[in-house]
Write an enzyme that holds these catalytic residues in place. Sequence first.
Site, PDB file in Angstrom:
ATOM      1  N   TYR A 144       0.807  -1.210   0.000  1.00  0.00           N
ATOM      2  CA  TYR A 144       0.000   0.000   0.000  1.00  0.00           C
ATOM      3  C   TYR A 144       0.848   1.271   0.000  1.00  0.00           C
ATOM      4  CZ  TYR A 144      -3.864  -3.118   0.975  1.00  0.00           C
ATOM      5  OH  TYR A 144      -4.794  -4.129   0.892  1.00  0.00           O
ATOM      6  N   LYS A 187       4.010 -14.913   5.837  1.00  0.00           N
ATOM      7  CA  LYS A 187       4.275 -15.967   4.842  1.00  0.00           C
ATOM      8  C   LYS A 187       5.794 -16.090   4.660  1.00  0.00           C
ATOM      9  CE  LYS A 187       2.641 -18.902   1.689  1.00  0.00           C
ATOM     10  NZ  LYS A 187       1.966 -20.158   2.082  1.00  0.00           N
ATOM     11  N   ASP A 201      -2.136 -18.701   4.860  1.00  0.00           N
ATOM     12  CA  ASP A 201      -3.087 -19.682   4.341  1.00  0.00           C
ATOM     13  C   ASP A 201      -3.587 -20.605   5.451  1.00  0.00           C
ATOM     14  OD1 ASP A 201      -0.424 -20.440   4.404  1.00  0.00           O
ATOM     15  OD2 ASP A 201      -0.498 -21.630   2.578  1.00  0.00           O
ATOM     16  N   ASP A 242      -5.644  -6.960   5.324  1.00  0.00           N
ATOM     17  CA  ASP A 242      -6.778  -6.526   4.516  1.00  0.00           C
ATOM     18  C   ASP A 242      -7.625  -7.725   4.102  1.00  0.00           C
ATOM     19  OD1 ASP A 242      -8.471  -4.973   3.036  1.00  0.00           O
ATOM     20  OD2 ASP A 242      -7.027  -4.416   1.505  1.00  0.00           O
ATOM     21  N   ASP A 244     -11.639  -9.390   6.064  1.00  0.00           N
ATOM     22  CA  ASP A 244     -12.902  -9.610   5.361  1.00  0.00           C
ATOM     23  C   ASP A 244     -13.439 -11.009   5.646  1.00  0.00           C
ATOM     24  OD1 ASP A 244     -12.999  -7.098   4.347  1.00  0.00           O
ATOM     25  OD2 ASP A 244     -12.850  -7.647   2.244  1.00  0.00           O
TER      26      ASP A 244
END
Length: 361
Positions: free
Chosen positions: A144, A196, A229, A253, A257
């Site tokens: 970002y 990750k 994951d 982000d 959700d």
Amino acid sequence: MPSSVVVKNPLRVAVIGGDGTGPEVVAEAVKVLRAVSEREGFQIEFTEFDLGGERYLRTGEILPDEELERLKTFHAILLGAVGDPRVPPGVLERGLLLRLRFELDQYINLRPVKLYPGVQTPLADKGPEDIDFVVVRENTEDLYAGIGGWLKKGTPDEVAIQTAIYTRKGCERCIRWAFEYTRKRNKKKFLVLVAKTNVLTYGHDLWLRTFQEVAKQYPDIRTDYNHVDACCMWMVKNPEYYDVIVTTNMFGDIITDLGAIIQGGMGVAAGANLNPDPGGVSMFEPMGGSAPKYTGTGQINPIAAITAGAMLLEFNGYEQAAQRLYQAIQVVTGTKMKSQAAGKMGYTTQQVGDLVCEALG
């Protein structure tokens, strides 16, 4: 929330209704905040700002410098939503939402994932006691940061580069805040780093090393690490495992959700963009977006915006008022509303706000 914010009376709040149904849900949040302040004996002053799609279409302005400077003088910002189908995607999001986050150095994005009583979750056999954790997302770095560009744009040989930026300062201040928050939350005292490291071997190695070093200063906090994951899998399979998650901007982000859906949908999901430093200005908002198809219909759910108002109170030192408001919200979701979906609540947008005011006692 850990904070060095000094309680102010009156509490001065800038209101940005924004786009679509944003002004409608913010109006209910303002109404409820006025009601709880009256009951708790303090004052809130609200100042509205004309920022969003309508202003951009009318004047070509998104966030003029003078408006930004005015916003810096408030104790907090209450934001409705950003996004107008008449404006190209990303214009308002980058020019208003992201600019505010970066210019005000709101380096913590805080997203509670809490299932309220009476709210349905798509997870079978899970209830409010199982879904109650918080995601602390770094909010000013990663992809970002806007570092990148094109080579031979618009040709068959086009190359596009988007660079993720991670700094030791950015990692450490977010991680340290997450440890402090986990300690203050005082539930499981369990903090999980989500990254990750097996693929993103530079930036996420910095995150992991910083996390491990800071953890030594918090022996009372248990820690763990999840690949992102695996986190997505466990959030669905065993959400009760989590207490607090700290993660990078991009992964935060995405997983928030997922968190919103398991807590009952975007209609109940609220978040905060925090600058916890002395004098910092933080911004509080519902996560559901502008939902333009519901504009003016009175069908949109204001619970997320009202919850954002409770977070605003909590962060600015009015914890008793915040807890009173959280309890009122849960009374309404648990005993009044038929559904959290737009148009299926059993009440209009304004009526839901009225019910929360009544439940304040």
